[in-house]
Design an enzyme around this catalytic site. Sequence first.
Site, PDB file in Angstrom:
ATOM      1  N   LYS A   1       0.837  -1.201   0.000  1.00  0.00           N
ATOM      2  CA  LYS A   1       0.000   0.000   0.000  1.00  0.00           C
ATOM      3  C   LYS A   1       0.872   1.252   0.000  1.00  0.00           C
ATOM      4  O   LYS A   1       0.693   2.147  -0.834  1.00  0.00           O
ATOM      5  CB  LYS A   1      -0.910   0.006   1.226  1.00  0.00           C
ATOM      6  CG  LYS A   1      -1.876   1.179   1.264  1.00  0.00           C
ATOM      7  CD  LYS A   1      -2.498   1.360   2.631  1.00  0.00           C
ATOM      8  CE  LYS A   1      -1.549   2.114   3.538  1.00  0.00           C
ATOM      9  NZ  LYS A   1      -2.169   2.540   4.799  1.00  0.00           N
TER      10      LYS A   1
ATOM     11  N   ASP B   1      -6.313   0.901   1.033  1.00  0.00           N
ATOM     12  CA  ASP B   1      -6.377   1.199   2.465  1.00  0.00           C
ATOM     13  C   ASP B   1      -7.745   0.776   2.996  1.00  0.00           C
ATOM     14  O   ASP B   1      -8.523   0.119   2.297  1.00  0.00           O
ATOM     15  CB  ASP B   1      -6.108   2.689   2.713  1.00  0.00           C
ATOM     16  CG  ASP B   1      -7.246   3.579   2.236  1.00  0.00           C
ATOM     17  OD1 ASP B   1      -8.132   3.095   1.501  1.00  0.00           O
ATOM     18  OD2 ASP B   1      -7.252   4.770   2.592  1.00  0.00           O
TER      19      ASP B   1
END
Length: 355
Positions: free
Chosen positions: A223, A241
Site C-alpha cells: 500500500k 487502504d
Amino acid sequence: MKTAAAGKGASASAKKAAPAKKATAKKSAAKKAPVAKKAPAAKKATAAKKPAAKKPAPAKSSAPLKKAPAPRKQVVAPKKATASVPAAPAKTVAAHPRGESRTALVRRARRIDRELAEVYPYAHPELDFENPFQLVVATVLSAQTTDLRVNQTTPALFAKYPTPEDLAAADPEEVEEILRPTGFFRAKTKSVIGLSKALAEQFGGEVPGRLEDLVKLPGVGRKTAFVVLGNAFGRPGITVDTHFQRLVRRWKWTDETDPDKIEAAVGALFPKSDWTDLSHHVIWHGRRICHARKPACGACPIAPLCPAYGEGETDPEKAKKLLKYEKAGQPGQRLKPPQAYLDAGGRPAPPLGAG
C-alpha cells in the site's frame, strides 16, 4: 521203560505245546488287540480330518468379496466432489448485484469512477510532502491515525531531519517525542529510522522507484509503495487502504478480503493508467460521504449505481448532516453542494433495478 519214556515224551511235548498255544494265543490276542486299537485311531483320524475340511471355508472367503463394493463407492465419491468444483465460478458471478455479468460490472465500476472524478476533480494524496522521502515517511506514519494528524506532525520532523542520512543518525528518543501525537510512536520511530538507514546505505539516500525495492524498506508494504510510486514517480498503482477495501466490497466490485487479492480484482476492471486516480476518488468518497458506520446515502452522487444504497441515511436533509467537509483554505478539497447530487424532487435517484 518205553511207556515211561513215552510219558516223559508226552509230557515234554505237552510242555512244548503249551508255550506254543500261549504264543498262538498271544499272537491272536495281538492280532485282535491292534484291530481294537486301530478302530479308535481311525475315528480320531476321521475326526481330525473333519476340522481340516473346514479350513477352506468357502463361505467365509466369499464374505470379503461381498465387502468389495464398499471401496468402489469410496472411489466414486471423490468423482462426484470433483464434478461439483466447476460450480465455484458460478457463485462468484451470482455474488454480483442482480446477477450482474462481468461486462456489466466493468461498465458500472468505470461509470462510478467517472462520477466520482466529477465530484472530486482535485483528488490527491492528503499527506503533505515535498519529495519522495517525505512522502514515504509520512505514509508510514499515517498508519492507525489520520492524515491531518500526520500533517501536523511531519513539519517539525522534517525541519530537524530533512534527509535520510539525518534521520538515520537521529536519537530515537528525540524522534519518539516528535511522533508521539501520531500514536504507536515507538514502532513508527523504529520504522522511519530503519528505512532512512536503508535508503542511506543501500540506495545512496534516494527513494527507489521500483516496487520490489520499496517493499524491502522497514515499515513499507505494498500500500505504501503504491502511494509513493503513483504520487512521487507517476507510476500507476492501487492503494488498498481501509476506505478502499470497504467501498469496493460495498459496491460489489469484489468479495475478496485480502488486500493483495482486492488489488488484483479491482485492477482488472480498469485500465492501468486509471489506477492512481481511482484510488484517490474512492478514498476521498469513503472519507467524506460513504462512511463505515453510517453512509450518507441520501446525499451520495452514485446512489443509482450502488447496490448497497439504503444501508445508511436515505433522507436528504439528515444525510447532509453526515457529510464531512474539509476546512476552509484548502482549495480542491471541498465537496459540491449536496443539492448537486439530488434530482428535481430533492432526492437521489434510486439504485438500478430498484422498484
